[in-house]
Design an enzyme around this catalytic site. Structure first.
Site, mmCIF file in Angstrom:
data_model
loop_
_atom_site.group_PDB
_atom_site.id
_atom_site.type_symbol
_atom_site.label_atom_id
_atom_site.label_comp_id
_atom_site.label_asym_id
_atom_site.label_seq_id
_atom_site.Cartn_x
_atom_site.Cartn_y
_atom_site.Cartn_z
ATOM 1 N N SER A 63 -11.929 52.171 -14.185
ATOM 2 C CA SER A 63 -12.468 53.045 -15.233
ATOM 3 C C SER A 63 -13.389 52.255 -16.141
ATOM 4 O O SER A 63 -13.187 51.043 -16.348
ATOM 5 C CB SER A 63 -11.304 53.596 -16.059
ATOM 6 N N TYR A 116 -4.188 51.406 -20.684
ATOM 7 C CA TYR A 116 -4.967 51.971 -19.570
ATOM 8 C C TYR A 116 -6.061 50.984 -19.132
ATOM 9 O O TYR A 116 -6.269 50.757 -17.928
ATOM 10 C CB TYR A 116 -5.566 53.282 -20.075
ATOM 11 N N LYS A 125 -6.440 49.304 -15.530
ATOM 12 C CA LYS A 125 -7.634 49.639 -14.741
ATOM 13 C C LYS A 125 -8.445 48.407 -14.369
ATOM 14 O O LYS A 125 -9.116 48.391 -13.331
ATOM 15 C CB LYS A 125 -8.503 50.652 -15.501
HETATM 16 P P1 NAI Z 1 -5.690 64.190 -13.403
HETATM 17 O O1 NAI Z 1 -4.654 64.080 -14.457
HETATM 18 O O2 NAI Z 1 -6.210 65.540 -13.067
HETATM 19 O O3 NAI Z 1 -5.214 63.509 -12.040
HETATM 20 C C1 NAI Z 1 -4.240 62.522 -11.950
HETATM 21 C C2 NAI Z 1 -3.180 63.023 -10.997
HETATM 22 O O4 NAI Z 1 -2.242 61.968 -10.742
HETATM 23 C C3 NAI Z 1 -2.380 64.199 -11.558
HETATM 24 O O5 NAI Z 1 -2.458 65.298 -10.684
HETATM 25 C C4 NAI Z 1 -0.968 63.657 -11.700
HETATM 26 O O6 NAI Z 1 0.037 64.632 -11.472
HETATM 27 C C5 NAI Z 1 -0.951 62.548 -10.657
HETATM 28 N N1 NAI Z 1 0.062 61.538 -10.935
HETATM 29 C C6 NAI Z 1 0.365 60.985 -12.128
HETATM 30 N N2 NAI Z 1 1.339 60.077 -11.992
HETATM 31 C C7 NAI Z 1 1.661 60.042 -10.672
HETATM 32 C C8 NAI Z 1 2.579 59.287 -9.911
HETATM 33 N N3 NAI Z 1 3.388 58.392 -10.492
HETATM 34 N N4 NAI Z 1 2.644 59.502 -8.562
HETATM 35 C C9 NAI Z 1 1.838 60.406 -7.974
HETATM 36 N N5 NAI Z 1 0.948 61.167 -8.663
HETATM 37 C C10 NAI Z 1 0.856 60.977 -9.988
HETATM 38 O O7 NAI Z 1 -6.897 63.247 -13.876
HETATM 39 P P2 NAI Z 1 -8.225 62.793 -13.113
HETATM 40 O O8 NAI Z 1 -9.288 62.732 -14.132
HETATM 41 O O9 NAI Z 1 -8.457 63.568 -11.882
HETATM 42 O O10 NAI Z 1 -7.865 61.271 -12.754
HETATM 43 C C11 NAI Z 1 -7.855 60.734 -11.449
HETATM 44 C C12 NAI Z 1 -8.010 59.223 -11.533
HETATM 45 O O11 NAI Z 1 -9.307 58.910 -12.049
HETATM 46 C C13 NAI Z 1 -7.013 58.544 -12.462
HETATM 47 O O12 NAI Z 1 -6.625 57.310 -11.908
HETATM 48 C C14 NAI Z 1 -7.812 58.321 -13.718
HETATM 49 O O13 NAI Z 1 -7.306 57.262 -14.498
HETATM 50 C C15 NAI Z 1 -9.185 58.010 -13.128
HETATM 51 N N6 NAI Z 1 -10.285 58.186 -14.055
HETATM 52 C C16 NAI Z 1 -10.690 59.425 -14.445
HETATM 53 C C17 NAI Z 1 -11.774 59.547 -15.306
HETATM 54 C C18 NAI Z 1 -12.329 60.879 -15.699
HETATM 55 O O14 NAI Z 1 -13.396 60.905 -16.359
HETATM 56 N N7 NAI Z 1 -11.685 61.985 -15.344
HETATM 57 C C19 NAI Z 1 -12.432 58.373 -15.888
HETATM 58 C C20 NAI Z 1 -11.990 57.123 -15.342
HETATM 59 C C21 NAI Z 1 -10.929 57.047 -14.478
#
Ligand code: NAI
Length: 301
Positions: free
Chosen positions: A152, A165, A169
């Site tokens: 990230s 975080y 990351k």
């Molecule tokens: P999101 O919250 O929609 O997706 C994350 C998913 O991971 C969720 O569906 C959640 O239920 C699942 N999750 C959480 N803990 C878990 C575990 N222990 N085991 C299995 N599943 C688990 O958020 P998003 O934005 O789609 O994030 C996806 C990835 O992208 C994350 O790693 C986030 O940190 C990263 N990210 C997102 C950014 C953004 O702008 N949306 C920016 C930088 C990084």
């Protein structure tokens, strides 16, 4: 040339919503058999339900693809191993792991409880390590593997209120930097995506009029490329909207101050030491050591 994943098997963690769902749908649309993993919990990682993973797996099968749902936590080592074992026994192999699962527990460092630091590191960094540890032997055995890690801009550059975080990351970047070396001779490539997208994780960050422009689907081309046969290894791709850029850790050309170098010399020549014009990337710590020796011998001439 079109990128296909026919005959390939992929696990996408955190694929019950947001970015992970988009990755899983597209990998399946391009022929991969996909394990859709998601704990199905809240944004801070509490609670859990099978529904999110199952909904996406059903979406894939309804579109003619092949998928199975899994709602284990990536923080559970035994469950990570089971996920890999199930993928291999059900689909015959494992070629791709997209480590995408993530949570947030934002607070300034002064107010942050260390348990909330630990939990965020456990999911992002150790979750990726657990999945990769289970998948690596399968990939090594078959001489092929693609591992995508999710970093990230918060880790790469910093973000107020996200020490936990950010540390997790950038931890995955360090993990990649060495795993790319250890995986190379087995055909295993390891890369990072640094996404920017409107998901539940970034709710409220974007004004409504730009939500479409930064939809999570827009990040998908970077991840599909990093899952493909001809991807690089050890790269970080920043992807948001339709903006794509490689990110790299670079080192300034540097200065040899000589055997009597003092703190005052460092201070006096700090502008040169910090000058990033002509900065370079390195592929390993060994390359850095070699470069230092070369600089010393050149300076001595
Ligand atoms: P999101 O919250 O929609 O997706 C994350 C998913 O991971 C969720 O569906 C959640 O239920 C699942 N999750 C959480 N803990 C878990 C575990 N222990 N085991 C299995 N599943 C688990 O958020 P998003 O934005 O789609 O994030 C996806 C990835 O992208 C994350 O790693 C986030 O940190 C990263 N990210 C997102 C950014 C953004 O702008 N949306 C920016 C930088 C990084």
């Amino acid at each position: 040339m079109s990128i296909r994943f026919d005959g390939r098997v992929a696990i996408v963690t955190g694929a019950g919503g947001g970015l992970g769902r988009c990755y899983a749908l597209e990998l399946a649309r391009r022929g991969a058999k996909v394990v859709v993993n998601d704990l199905g919990g809240a944004i801070d990682g509490t609670s859990g339900s099978a529904t999110m993973a199952e909904t996406v797996a059903k979406e894939i099968t309804a579109a003619g693809g092949v998928a199975v749902a899994n709602h284990d936590s990536v923080t559970d080592r035994a469950a990570a191993q089971r996920m890999v074992d199930d993928a291999v026994s059900r689909f015959g192999s494992l070629d791709i792991v997209v480590n995408n699962a993530g949570i947030l527990r934002d607070k300034t460092f002064a107010k942050l409880e260390l348990d909330d630091f630990q939990k965020v590191v456990d999911v992002h960094l150790m979750g990726s390590v657990n999945m990769t540890k289970a998948a690596f032997p399968v990939m090594r055995e078959k001489g092929y593997g693609r591992i995508v890690l999710t970093t990230s801009s918060s880790g790469l550059y910093g973000n107020f209120g996200q020490t936990n975080y950010a540390a997790a990351k950038l931890g995955v970047v360090g993990f990649m930097n060495t795993l790319k070396l250890e995986g190379a001779k087995y055909g295993i490539k390891v890369n990072c995506v640094a996404p920017t997208a409107a998901t539940r994780m970034t709710e409220g960050l974007w004004p409504p009029e730009v939500l479409d422009a930064v939809a999570p689907e827009k990040v998908v081309p970077a991840v599909v490329y990093l899952c493909s046969e001809n991807c690089p290894t050890g790269h970080i791709i920043e992807a948001g909207g339709t903006y794509f850029a490689r990110v790299a850790i670079v080192e300034a050309r540097g200065v040899v101050l000589g055997p009597q170098a003092s703190a005052e010399d460092v201070a006096a020549r700090y502008d040169e030491i910090a000058d990033l014009s002509g900065a370079r990337t390195f592929d390993s710590g060994l390359e850095v050591a070699t470069n230092i020796l070369k600089a010393l011998s050149t300076a001595a001439v």
